[in-house]
Design a protein around this motif. Structure first.
Motif, mmCIF file in Angstrom:
data_model
loop_
_atom_site.group_PDB
_atom_site.id
_atom_site.type_symbol
_atom_site.label_atom_id
_atom_site.label_comp_id
_atom_site.label_asym_id
_atom_site.label_seq_id
_atom_site.Cartn_x
_atom_site.Cartn_y
_atom_site.Cartn_z
ATOM 1 N N ASN A 190 0.840 -1.199 0.000
ATOM 2 C CA ASN A 190 0.000 0.000 0.000
ATOM 3 C C ASN A 190 0.875 1.249 0.000
ATOM 4 O OD1 ASN A 190 -2.286 1.668 0.159
ATOM 5 N ND2 ASN A 190 -2.238 1.652 2.406
ATOM 6 N N PRO A 191 1.720 1.395 -1.034
ATOM 7 C CA PRO A 191 2.652 2.525 -1.047
ATOM 8 C C PRO A 191 1.927 3.851 -1.260
ATOM 9 C CG PRO A 191 2.730 1.375 -3.132
ATOM 10 C CD PRO A 191 1.837 0.563 -2.243
ATOM 11 N N ILE A 192 2.574 4.918 -0.857
ATOM 12 C CA ILE A 192 1.996 6.258 -1.019
ATOM 13 C C ILE A 192 1.768 6.553 -2.488
ATOM 14 C CG2 ILE A 192 2.470 8.722 -0.708
ATOM 15 C CD1 ILE A 192 3.974 7.943 1.882
ATOM 16 N N GLU A 193 2.752 6.190 -3.327
ATOM 17 C CA GLU A 193 2.593 6.341 -4.769
ATOM 18 C C GLU A 193 2.239 4.979 -5.353
ATOM 19 O OE1 GLU A 193 5.555 8.660 -6.815
ATOM 20 O OE2 GLU A 193 6.266 9.482 -4.921
ATOM 21 N N PRO A 194 1.051 4.833 -5.924
ATOM 22 C CA PRO A 194 0.555 3.506 -6.343
ATOM 23 C C PRO A 194 1.409 2.821 -7.407
ATOM 24 C CG PRO A 194 -0.880 5.265 -7.159
ATOM 25 C CD PRO A 194 0.054 5.903 -6.175
ATOM 26 N N GLN A 195 2.258 3.555 -8.103
ATOM 27 C CA GLN A 195 3.069 2.931 -9.143
ATOM 28 C C GLN A 195 4.020 1.879 -8.586
ATOM 29 O OE1 GLN A 195 4.570 6.903 -9.481
ATOM 30 N NE2 GLN A 195 6.659 6.164 -9.898
ATOM 31 N N PHE A 196 4.300 1.944 -7.276
ATOM 32 C CA PHE A 196 5.234 0.988 -6.671
ATOM 33 C C PHE A 196 4.524 -0.228 -6.073
ATOM 34 C CE2 PHE A 196 7.390 5.189 -6.109
ATOM 35 C CZ PHE A 196 8.405 4.971 -7.036
ATOM 36 N N LYS A 197 3.216 -0.269 -6.134
ATOM 37 C CA LYS A 197 2.472 -1.372 -5.522
ATOM 38 C C LYS A 197 2.878 -2.700 -6.149
ATOM 39 C CE LYS A 197 -2.149 -2.917 -4.224
ATOM 40 N NZ LYS A 197 -3.613 -2.604 -4.228
ATOM 41 N N GLY A 198 3.124 -3.693 -5.293
ATOM 42 C CA GLY A 198 3.489 -5.021 -5.757
ATOM 43 C C GLY A 198 4.976 -5.213 -5.987
ATOM 44 N N GLU A 199 5.773 -4.176 -5.828
ATOM 45 C CA GLU A 199 7.223 -4.314 -5.984
ATOM 46 C C GLU A 199 7.875 -4.693 -4.661
ATOM 47 O OE1 GLU A 199 9.807 -2.202 -8.637
ATOM 48 O OE2 GLU A 199 8.285 -0.637 -8.844
ATOM 49 N N VAL A 200 9.051 -5.296 -4.772
ATOM 50 C CA VAL A 200 9.879 -5.577 -3.608
ATOM 51 C C VAL A 200 10.963 -4.512 -3.520
ATOM 52 C CG1 VAL A 200 11.575 -7.160 -2.628
ATOM 53 C CG2 VAL A 200 9.457 -8.051 -3.603
ATOM 54 N N ASP A 201 11.181 -4.010 -2.300
ATOM 55 C CA ASP A 201 12.315 -3.117 -2.063
ATOM 56 C C ASP A 201 13.272 -3.792 -1.107
ATOM 57 O OD1 ASP A 201 13.694 -0.441 -2.149
ATOM 58 O OD2 ASP A 201 13.355 -0.661 0.014
ATOM 59 N N ASP A 202 14.533 -3.793 -1.461
ATOM 60 C CA ASP A 202 15.579 -4.419 -0.647
ATOM 61 C C ASP A 202 16.888 -3.715 -0.983
ATOM 62 O OD1 ASP A 202 17.509 -5.994 0.546
ATOM 63 O OD2 ASP A 202 16.688 -7.894 -0.168
ATOM 64 N N LYS A 203 17.541 -3.168 0.034
ATOM 65 C CA LYS A 203 18.757 -2.387 -0.230
ATOM 66 C C LYS A 203 19.845 -3.218 -0.900
ATOM 67 C CE LYS A 203 20.682 -3.009 4.446
ATOM 68 N NZ LYS A 203 21.086 -2.290 5.685
ATOM 69 N N TYR A 204 19.834 -4.544 -0.672
ATOM 70 C CA TYR A 204 20.871 -5.383 -1.264
ATOM 71 C C TYR A 204 20.691 -5.559 -2.768
ATOM 72 C CZ TYR A 204 22.181 -6.366 3.526
ATOM 73 O OH TYR A 204 22.591 -6.226 4.827
ATOM 74 N N GLN A 205 19.546 -5.196 -3.295
ATOM 75 C CA GLN A 205 19.363 -5.245 -4.746
ATOM 76 C C GLN A 205 20.183 -4.162 -5.452
ATOM 77 O OE1 GLN A 205 15.003 -4.997 -4.770
ATOM 78 N NE2 GLN A 205 14.926 -7.126 -5.455
ATOM 79 N N TYR A 206 20.752 -3.237 -4.672
ATOM 80 C CA TYR A 206 21.494 -2.120 -5.253
ATOM 81 C C TYR A 206 22.974 -2.142 -4.856
ATOM 82 C CZ TYR A 206 16.684 -0.775 -5.992
ATOM 83 O OH TYR A 206 15.356 -0.787 -6.375
ATOM 84 N N SER A 207 23.458 -3.300 -4.404
ATOM 85 C CA SER A 207 24.881 -3.439 -4.079
ATOM 86 C C SER A 207 25.722 -3.349 -5.359
ATOM 87 C CB SER A 207 25.134 -4.779 -3.385
ATOM 88 O OG SER A 207 24.450 -4.851 -2.160
ATOM 89 N N CYS A 208 26.991 -3.025 -5.172
ATOM 90 C CA CYS A 208 27.935 -2.928 -6.295
ATOM 91 C C CYS A 208 29.269 -3.537 -5.897
ATOM 92 C CB CYS A 208 28.181 -1.468 -6.679
ATOM 93 S SG CYS A 208 26.803 -0.617 -7.436
ATOM 94 N N GLU A 209 30.021 -3.980 -6.893
ATOM 95 C CA GLU A 209 31.407 -4.368 -6.651
ATOM 96 C C GLU A 209 32.250 -3.113 -6.420
ATOM 97 O OE1 GLU A 209 32.695 -6.681 -9.969
ATOM 98 O OE2 GLU A 209 31.555 -8.462 -9.349
ATOM 99 N N ASN A 210 33.289 -3.262 -5.609
ATOM 100 C CA ASN A 210 34.149 -2.116 -5.315
ATOM 101 C C ASN A 210 34.598 -1.391 -6.578
ATOM 102 O OD1 ASN A 210 34.114 -2.352 -2.524
ATOM 103 N ND2 ASN A 210 36.028 -3.492 -2.406
ATOM 104 N N LYS A 211 34.992 -2.150 -7.600
ATOM 105 C CA LYS A 211 35.526 -1.532 -8.813
ATOM 106 C C LYS A 211 34.505 -0.665 -9.531
ATOM 107 C CE LYS A 211 34.542 -5.585 -11.724
ATOM 108 N NZ LYS A 211 33.441 -4.983 -12.485
ATOM 109 N N ASP A 212 33.212 -0.886 -9.236
ATOM 110 C CA ASP A 212 32.153 -0.140 -9.922
ATOM 111 C C ASP A 212 31.555 0.970 -9.068
ATOM 112 O OD1 ASP A 212 32.386 -1.826 -12.159
ATOM 113 O OD2 ASP A 212 31.073 -3.308 -11.236
ATOM 114 N N ILE A 213 32.042 1.118 -7.840
ATOM 115 C CA ILE A 213 31.494 2.168 -6.967
ATOM 116 C C ILE A 213 32.346 3.423 -7.126
ATOM 117 C CG2 ILE A 213 30.694 2.746 -4.644
ATOM 118 C CD1 ILE A 213 30.681 -0.165 -3.952
#
Length: 633
Positions: A190-213
């Motif tokens: 039930n997100p504030i903005e309905p466009q995100f409804k049904g999505e998963v949010d997880d900070k680890y989905q945005y991890s990077c290798e050191n060489k790419d940070i």
């Protein structure tokens, strides 16, 4: 704005640096960034947070009577190190003494903040020191964190193909989000903005290798648009080498510069300091870069392109000339190494092979491959060109081993001689030749040796657990819940791979995980590799090479032609990477070389049984990198 004079204002409990472009407020003597004023916005940081939870250095430590203590580093003494027309540098120090044993991490810490004339942002770095006589401790993590205003910063960019509008932190709260298998993963119901409804949010989905940070951050798309970026021009002070994965930016809106962490590695990358061990390390500088669109160009994505350009500027200027600390090593005090790396594998080519796009680095002396678990000192890495030539510049003085690994070949290279770097030196190492593990010709192979499981079959996610960014994306492995798809594909029987007819891109699941049963228990899995042999040499030894890209509280048992026989090989318990749960496609690299007596093979059909017997969690398992079966020498 370069003509505007720098201003430093002491306001009692706060101090303000101002160069006419940005105005940065820090608490005194804590050294917490409480405000960043830029382009007409009074504060880019989250004003709803307490001051201590806006922009700060932190660490996680364990010691006598303390386990996993989270410490936002607050200074106890403030000093103006430099104040002139070109530069302001501030120091916020915290000294340790024996009365704090068990209550505070036994480190002296000096946090520095630097503002330059005409610079659109500011720099920060720190020096940590453990004195020889102080007690033992370990440090699981240290980083810089910035929490931005949630009503302004909604668009996040990490790489060219990993950027999007993001949910709000409120969407993760219990009345709007549903926690999944672990707290970091939340289904937005039930997100504030309905466009995100049904999505998963997880900070680890945005991890990077050191060489790419190199650069990542957030964009405020209100007009005129404003960007907030963390730029890291060097990774020399990060632990674990170029492939080590760390968090970057995620919902908050939060941006992190992580220097040490156990993510995707576990305890192997938690430095442990003993009593009697002196240690000092300088982290940073990291550049907090601010940019804004002009009246002529209000395209918010221009800010990302500009931030990438600024990263190039910072890399060109590294090592910096301005840090005032004696612990920061300037360019003229550093050395350089140049050379060429070749590969000799007579079963691939009778001539030497140029190490195309190989990784070459200097790290603390140790065994071959030890660099990926080295977590106390500096590392310096580069990649070879197509001809195998490499150049490593800006190396701090000291003694190192030279290490390397090359995509397409298993194992690790180490140059036997110690390399001593002195100020201003240019060292040329003669053609280095890596002879990867090899006993005989390849009879069959599965995968490609690149320390990743990305080439194997990564399933579509459950439609209930989608992150839209990773639909039709090269990093499809970052979707949530992929481990559960194995039991759906193989509900009763495990994977069987037939050499010669199976295709590892379609038929080899990206991770050998446990199978979830209806009663919420988990079952061990045994994969089979079927292969045919003719004209077996019964008197000599064959070799099975098993390269593993990641392991999490797992064990690999290998049997030949009898699933119930005693194992031909067992790894024992290995790995704490947690890469399956954290959407990584690799963690720490393992290579096992298993001898197979020719007398144990049969003419015609043979079967290898790969069993992962440990099964108390959905996240236990193995990601394979590459498997090869070799004939006798």
């Amino acid at each position: 704005m370069s003509s505007v004079k720098l201003k430093l204002q002491d306001k009692g409990n706060h101090v303000v640096m101002d160069n006419g472009i940005a105005r940065v407020t820090l608490s005194k003597p804590d050294g917490i960034v409480t405000g960043i004023e830029y382009n007409g916005i009074d504060n880019l940081l989250e004003v709803l947070n307490e001051e201590v939870n806006r922009g700060y250095w932190d660490l996680v430590w364990s010691g006598s009577g303390t386990t996993g203590a989270f410490d936002v580093i607050k200074g106890t003494n403030f000093e103006v190190i430099m104040e002139n027309e070109e530069q302001i540098e501030l120091s916020f120090t915290r000294k340790w003494d024996p009365s704090q044993e068990g209550k505070a991490v036994p480190l002296n810490i000096d946090k520095r903040f630097v503002m330059l004339r005409g610079s659109s942002g500011f720099y920060t770095y720190a020096i940590y020191e453990h004195v020889k006589e102080w007690p033992a401790f370990s440090m699981a993590e240290t980083r810089i964190a910035f929490k931005l205003r949630k009503e302004k910063f909604h668009y996040m960019a990490i790489t060219d193909d990993r950027q999007r509008f993001m949910p709000l932190p409120d969407d993760r709260l219990p009345d709007r989000g549903q926690a999944l298998a672990y707290p970091e993963a939340v289904l937005l119901v039930n997100p504030i903005e309905p466009q995100f409804k049904g999505e998963v949010d997880d900070k680890y989905q945005y991890s990077c290798e050191n060489k790419d940070i190199g650069v990542h951050g957030w964009i405020c798309t209100e007009q005129p648009s404003v960007g907030f970026w963390l730029i890291t021009p060097s990774h020399e002070y990060r632990t674990g080498g170029p492939q080590k994965q760390n968090l970057a930016s995620h919902v908050g809106p939060t941006s992190l510069a992580v220097f040490m962490s156990a993510h995707y590695s576990g305890e192997d990358l938690v430095p442990k300091f003993s009593e009697g061990e002196a240690w000092k390390k300088e982290f940073g500088p990291v550049f907090v870069y601010l940019n804004s669109s002009t009246d002529d160009d209000n395209d918010p994505l221009w800010l990302w392109k500009d931030a990438k350009s600024q990263l190039n500027v910072e890399v060109e200027n590294w090592p910096y000339s301005f840090p005032a600390s004696d612990d920061y090593v300037k360019a003229e005090q550093r050395g350089n190494v140049v050379g060429r790396l070749l590969v000799q594998d007579r079963y691939v080519d009778k001539d030497f092979i140029a190490a195309n796009r190989g990784y070459v680095g200097l790290a603390l002396p140790g065994a071959a491959g030890s660099w990926q678990r080295e977590c106390k000192e500096y590392q310096f890495w580069t990649r070879t060109d197509e001809e195998g030539f490499f150049y490593i510049s800006g190396i701090r003085p000291g003694q190192y081993n030279l290490y390397a690994w090359i995509p397409g070949f298993i194992g690790d290279y180490k140059y036997d001689d110690i390399i001593t770097i002195t100020p201003g030196c240019y060292m040329y190492v003669e053609d280095l030749v890596y002879q990867p593990p090899r006993n005989g010709a390849t009879l069959w192979e599965i995968g490609f040796p690149d320390r990743s499981a990305a080439e194997f079959y990564v399933p579509d996610p459950n439609p209930k657990y989608i992150n839209k960014l990773y639909q039709n994306h090269p990093d499809r492995f970052r979707q949530y819940g992929l481990w559960e798809r194995y039991a759906e594909l193989y509900p009763d029987k495990d994977l069987v791979y037939v050499v010669g007819s199976s295709d590892y891109k379609k038929d080899w699941f990206y991770a050998q995980v446990t199978r979830k049963k209806d009663n919420k228990t988990y079952q061990a899995t045994t994969w089979q590799i079927k292969f045919e042999l003719k004209n077996i040499d019964k008197n000599h030894t064959y070799t099975l090479r098993v390269a593993i890209a990641s392991a999490t509280f797992a064990e690999l048992q290998i049997r030949l032609n009898d699933a119930n026989a005693s194992p031909l090989f067992t790894s024992g318990l290995i790995g704490r990477d947690n890469s399956i749960a954290r959407h990584g496609i690799h963690g720490l690299y393992w290579l096992f070389n298993v001898e197979v007596a020719g007398s144990k093979l049969v003419e015609g059909d043979n079967t290898l049984f790969l069993t992962q017997p440990r099964c108390t969690s959905p996240f236990q398992g193995i990601m394979y990198d590459y498997i090869r079966f070799e004939a006798p020498n």
